[in-house]
Design a protein around this motif. Sequence first.
Motif, short mmCIF file in Angstrom:
data_model
loop_
_atom_site.label_atom_id
_atom_site.label_comp_id
_atom_site.label_asym_id
_atom_site.label_seq_id
_atom_site.Cartn_x
_atom_site.Cartn_y
_atom_site.Cartn_z
N GLU A 39 33.35 47.69 -5.30
CA GLU A 39 34.80 47.83 -5.37
C GLU A 39 35.55 47.64 -4.04
N SER A 40 35.00 48.11 -2.93
CA SER A 40 35.79 48.30 -1.71
C SER A 40 36.49 47.04 -1.21
N ALA A 41 35.80 45.89 -1.22
CA ALA A 41 36.42 44.66 -0.72
C ALA A 41 37.58 44.22 -1.60
N GLY A 42 37.48 44.45 -2.92
CA GLY A 42 38.58 44.12 -3.82
C GLY A 42 39.80 44.97 -3.53
N VAL A 43 39.59 46.26 -3.28
CA VAL A 43 40.70 47.15 -2.94
C VAL A 43 41.27 46.76 -1.58
N ALA A 44 40.40 46.41 -0.64
CA ALA A 44 40.85 46.00 0.70
C ALA A 44 41.74 44.76 0.63
N GLN A 45 41.39 43.82 -0.25
CA GLN A 45 42.21 42.62 -0.39
C GLN A 45 43.58 42.94 -0.96
N VAL A 46 43.63 43.81 -1.96
CA VAL A 46 44.92 44.21 -2.54
C VAL A 46 45.75 44.96 -1.49
N ALA A 47 45.11 45.81 -0.71
CA ALA A 47 45.82 46.52 0.35
C ALA A 47 46.41 45.54 1.36
#
Length: 270
Positions: A212-220
């Motif tokens: 999950e983390s990279a996907g959330v980082a991209q949205v952020a």
Amino acid sequence: MSAFPPEIVALQDGFTDQVSYSLNGVTFTTGQFEGKPVVMFLSGVSMVNAAMTTQLALDHFDIKRIVFSGIAGGVDPDLSIGDVVVSAHWGQYLQGTAARADGDGFALPGWMSSDFRNFGMFHAIPFGVLKEDLAEPDNRFWFDADPALLAVATDISETLSLADCNAEAACLTRAPQIVVGGNGVSGPIFVDNATLREHVFTSFDARVLDMESAGVAQVAFANDVPYIAFRSLSDLAGGGDGANEMNTFMSLAASNAAIVMRGFIAALDD
């Protein structure tokens, strides 16, 4: 944020003044946590679920920072189960191209290139992200955790004690540690494979991998919202001597990630 219920249970103690809202089937709960106003929710497992729920939260709540707490697979051989990793950079290591066979190897189409060593036919390639102030997609691979938030994590890392036994008295052979900095990677698959684990470490210099983390980082990044993730190792992504240990140490890892996240939230200025 956490991905699935066992991770967020560790954050419920002391979460007060709760008010829940349902948006598109996702429950978001506002309240007070370590003296700060928060909205707490599950992202769902996987890159797509995490990206969707992150954007949903940003569209409906006044979000100042995004903080993720959860478990992960250990990639760096110097790390052990129970350690908490706070990565400075996140990338999507399984996004890219399946290249065609070419002799003893695999060749990308002429218009494509990758900055990383391939894993057989698979080459990691970023496809870009749009945001309001960009005229064309930004093709970065790494999405950075917020430097100011990383500094807070570094400050508290020497003050916290982590658990080394779970509720069933299964204990670690080494006292867990908090590691701030370095790379983390995310992808759409659960990894329990020593060969892929070694590739991720040597090709991406990654300490940890998750879903999950990279996907959330991209949205952020796309929304200009500061982001940080606390990931505790529940297993070694196939690098252990025996069977995968996630089920044994999942609760301990989730608790350790929550300990660090709780200390981090308490240390924030506002």
